[in-house]
Design a protein around this motif. Structure first.
Motif, short mmCIF file in Angstrom:
data_model
loop_
_atom_site.label_atom_id
_atom_site.label_comp_id
_atom_site.label_asym_id
_atom_site.label_seq_id
_atom_site.Cartn_x
_atom_site.Cartn_y
_atom_site.Cartn_z
N SER A 71 -32.47 21.21 -31.93
CA SER A 71 -31.32 21.20 -32.84
C SER A 71 -30.19 20.29 -32.33
O SER A 71 -29.48 19.68 -33.13
N VAL A 85 -30.97 16.80 -33.45
CA VAL A 85 -30.78 16.71 -34.90
C VAL A 85 -29.30 16.62 -35.25
O VAL A 85 -28.88 15.77 -36.05
N GLU A 86 -28.49 17.47 -34.64
CA GLU A 86 -27.06 17.46 -34.94
C GLU A 86 -26.39 16.15 -34.50
O GLU A 86 -25.46 15.67 -35.14
N LEU A 139 -27.13 13.64 -37.17
CA LEU A 139 -26.32 13.91 -38.35
C LEU A 139 -24.88 13.44 -38.13
O LEU A 139 -24.26 12.85 -39.03
N ALA A 158 -25.80 16.31 -45.74
CA ALA A 158 -26.08 16.67 -44.35
C ALA A 158 -27.16 17.75 -44.27
O ALA A 158 -28.05 17.71 -43.41
N LYS A 159 -27.11 18.72 -45.18
CA LYS A 159 -28.11 19.79 -45.19
C LYS A 159 -29.49 19.25 -45.57
O LYS A 159 -30.50 19.63 -44.97
N CYS A 219 -30.50 16.19 -45.10
CA CYS A 219 -30.97 15.37 -43.98
C CYS A 219 -31.41 16.24 -42.81
O CYS A 219 -32.37 15.90 -42.10
N ARG A 220 -30.71 17.34 -42.57
CA ARG A 220 -31.13 18.24 -41.48
C ARG A 220 -32.57 18.71 -41.71
O ARG A 220 -33.39 18.71 -40.79
N THR A 221 -32.87 19.08 -42.94
CA THR A 221 -34.24 19.48 -43.27
C THR A 221 -35.19 18.32 -43.08
O THR A 221 -36.29 18.49 -42.53
#
Length: 463
Positions: free
Chosen positions: A234, A237-238, A241, A252-253, A255-257
Motif C-alpha cells: 500500500s 501504491v499511495e 497516487l 484516485a480511488k 487508480c488505486r484499484t
C-alpha cells in the motif's frame, strides 16, 4: 538501426539537466557544436555511434531515448485536434510540434481533456435535468483520467513491478494454495461464497477475505493476490497516487484499484520468470496460462506490460471489447494507438472473435503508415454462475509488429509476403481514401457526395 532515430528534445533535456552548454556537451560526445545543435533541433537523426556515446555520457539506457512516447503523443494530439478544430493541423505539423515542443503538445492535450470533462459534465447535467435523475453523473471522467495515467506510464509501473516480483519469490508460487498460505501468515482468513457476482470482499474487522467460489481458480488466485498487494504494497501504491496528482477523489480511488490489480498481475506472473517463459514458448498464450495457472486474459494483459527498462519483452498492444464494441481495456506498447472516441476499425479481426469464441484468429494487418502487425484475437466467455444471469462475453486482442514474427508461434504458417488486411485506428481519423467499410468521413478531410452516383461508401474524400 532500421529506422531513423530522432532524439532532439530528450537530448536537450538531458544536457540542460546537467547544466551543460552546447559546446561543452558537444565536446563530451565528440561532436561539433553545430552538429549537436542540428540533432537537438531534430534536423538530423542520431547514428548508432552517437547513440552509444549519449548513453555513456548521460548514463541512460536506449529505452529512455525511445520514441514510443512520441507515437502515443502524436496519436492523441491528432485525435484531440480533429475533435475540436474546424481546420485541424496536418499530420506533418503535429509531428513537428511533438518533436520540437513536446511540453506545448502535452499542455494542448491537458486543455483538450479539460474541455472534454466540461463538455461531459454539461451533457450529464442536461441529461439529469431532462430525466429528473439527480444522481446522473459523468462517471466516465475519472476512468478516462486513470486510463491516461497508465497510457503515459507505458502500462508499466516500475516500483510496483519490482516489489511484486520480490514478493512472488517470497511466496514461492502464484497458485491459490500458496497465496492462501501466505495470507494465513499475515493473519488473514480466506472464505468462499456462492454469490454469483462476488469476486472478492474484505472485512477488515475480522481480517477475512471472501472470494467467489463460482469463479475459476485463476480468478480466485488473482483476487487473493490483490488482497496480498493491498496489505503489503500500500505504501508504494499511495506514493504513485501522490505523484500522479489526480484532480478528484474518484479518479484516485479508481487508480488505486488499477494499481492493485497491476500488482496482483505482477505477483501471479512475476516479470523476469514470465518474460523468459514467454520467450521460450514463443508467446504461446495457452501454454503460459497453463504453466502459471492463470487465465488467458491475465496472460494477454501481462504480455503488454513487459516494458521494464533494460529488460523489455516484445512490444504488444492489448485490447478487450464487449459485444457493443466498447473498449473496456486497452494499451499499446507499439506504434498502433487506439482511438479515444468512437469505435474501432471494423476490418480488425478482434470483432470476429465473438462469432468464434473458441478459435484463435490470426491476421496480418497493415496500418495507413505501412506498419504491418500480426493480430491475434480470441473470444472469452465468463460464466455467470446462475441460469438467469447473463454470461459476460468479451473479445481479446493482442498484436505486435510483423518484424517480431519469429518470436510468435501464431505467425507460423502465415504468408508474411502475402497481402495484409488494410486496417486503421477508427474512421474518424483514418487516412485511407479507398476503404469499402468506412462508416463516415474523417474529421480532418473534406468530402463530396455524388447524388446521382451511389457506391458502397456514399461520399468521396477530397484533399
Amino acid at each position: 538501426m532500421g529506422e531513423k532515430l530522432f532524439i532532439g528534445p530528450r537530448l536537450r533535456l538531458l544536457r540542460q539537466a546537467k547544466g551543460w552548454k552546447l559546446e561543452g556537451c558537444a565536446a563530451q560526445l565528440g561532436l561539433s557544436a553545430s552538429y549537436l545543435s542540428q540533432i537537438e533541433a531534430n534536423q538530423r537523426p542520431v547514428t548508432a555511434r552517437v547513440l552509444i556515446d549519449v548513453m555513456r555520457v548521460f548514463e541512460v539506457d536506449a529505452a529512455s531515448l525511445d520514441a514510443a512516447d512520441d507515437q502515443r503523443l502524436i496519436a492523441d494530439l491528432r485525435e484531440a485536434s480533429a475533435d475540436v478544430a474546424s481546420d485541424p493541423p496536418s499530420l506533418s505539423e503535429i509531428k513537428a510540434a511533438v518533436a520540437n515542443t513536446p511540453n506545448l503538445a502535452k499542455a494542448y492535450l491537458d486543455l483538450h481533456r479539460a474541455y472534454r470533462r466540461l463538455d461531459e459534465r454539461l451533457k450529464a447535467t442536461e441529461e439529469a435535468v431532462s430525466l429528473d435523475e439527480r444522481g446522473a453523473a459523468s462517471a466516465l471522467l475519472p476512468y478516462e483520467e486513470v486510463r491516461d495515467f497508465f497510457h503515459y506510464k507505458n502500462n508499466y509501473i516500475h516500483s510496483l513491478d519490482i516489489a511484486a516480483e520480490a514478493l512472488a519469490g517470497e511466496i514461492g508460487g502464484g497458485g491459490e494454495r500458496a497465496l492462501e498460505a501466505y495470507l494465513a501468515g499475515l493473519g488473514v482468513r480466506v472464505a468462499r461464497s456462492g454469490e454469483a457476482d462476488l469476486l472478492r470482499h474484505w472485512d477488515a474487522a475480522s481480517r477475512t477475505v471472501t472470494v467467489g467460489a463460482a469463479h475459476p481458480e485463476a480468478t480466485r488466485s488473482f483476487q487473493l493476490a490483490y488482497q496480498i498487494a493491498a496489505l503489503t504494497l500500500s505504501d508504494i501504491v499511495e506514493a504513485e497516487l501522490a505523484a500522479a496528482g489526480f484532480r478528484s477523489d474518484s479518479a484516485a480511488k479508481v487508480c488505486r484499484t488499477g494499481l492493485l490489480n497491476y500488482a496482483a498481475g505482477a505477483l501471479v506472473l512475476p516479470y523476469e520468470r514470465f518474460r523468459e517463459a514467454a520467450r521460450a514458448a514463443r508467446h504461446d498464450i495457452e501454454r503460459l496460462a497453463l504453466s502459471f495457472q492463470t487465465s488467458l486474459e491475465q496472460v494477454f494483459h501481462r504480455l503488454s506490460t513487459l516494458q521494464r527498462p533494460g529488460a523489455r519483452g516484445v512490444p504488444f498492444y492489448f485490447v478487450r471489447l464487449d459485444r457493443a464494441g466498447n473498449i473496456t481495456k486497452r494499451h499499446s506498447a507499439t506504434r498502433l494507438q487506439f482511438a479515444r472516441f468512437g469505435g474501432a476499425c471494423p476490418l480488425w479481426n478482434v470483432h470476429d472473435a465473438f462469432a468464434r469464441p473458441d478459435a484463435w484468429l490470426v491476421q496480418l494487418a497493415q496500418m495507413p503508415d505501412a506498419t504491418r502487425y500480426i493480430c491475434l484475437a480470441r473470444g472469452v466467455v465468463k460464466p455467470s454462475g446462475a441460469y438467469r444471469q447473463a454470461e459476460r462475453r468479451y473479445a481479446l486482442g493482442l498484436g505486435c509488429e510483423a518484424r517480431y514474427a519469429d518470436q510468435l508461434v501464431y505467425a507460423d504458417g502465415l504468408d508474411m509476403a502475402g497481402p495484409s488486411a488494410p486496417i486503421g485506428v477508427s474512421c474518424r481519423i483514418c487516412e485511407r481514401d479507398d476503404c469499402s467499410q468506412r462508416a463516415f468521413p474523417p474529421v480532418d478531410r473534406a468530402f463530396e457526395v455524388f447524388e446521382d452516383d451511389r457506391r458502397w461508401v456514399p461520399f468521396s474524400l477530397r484533399g
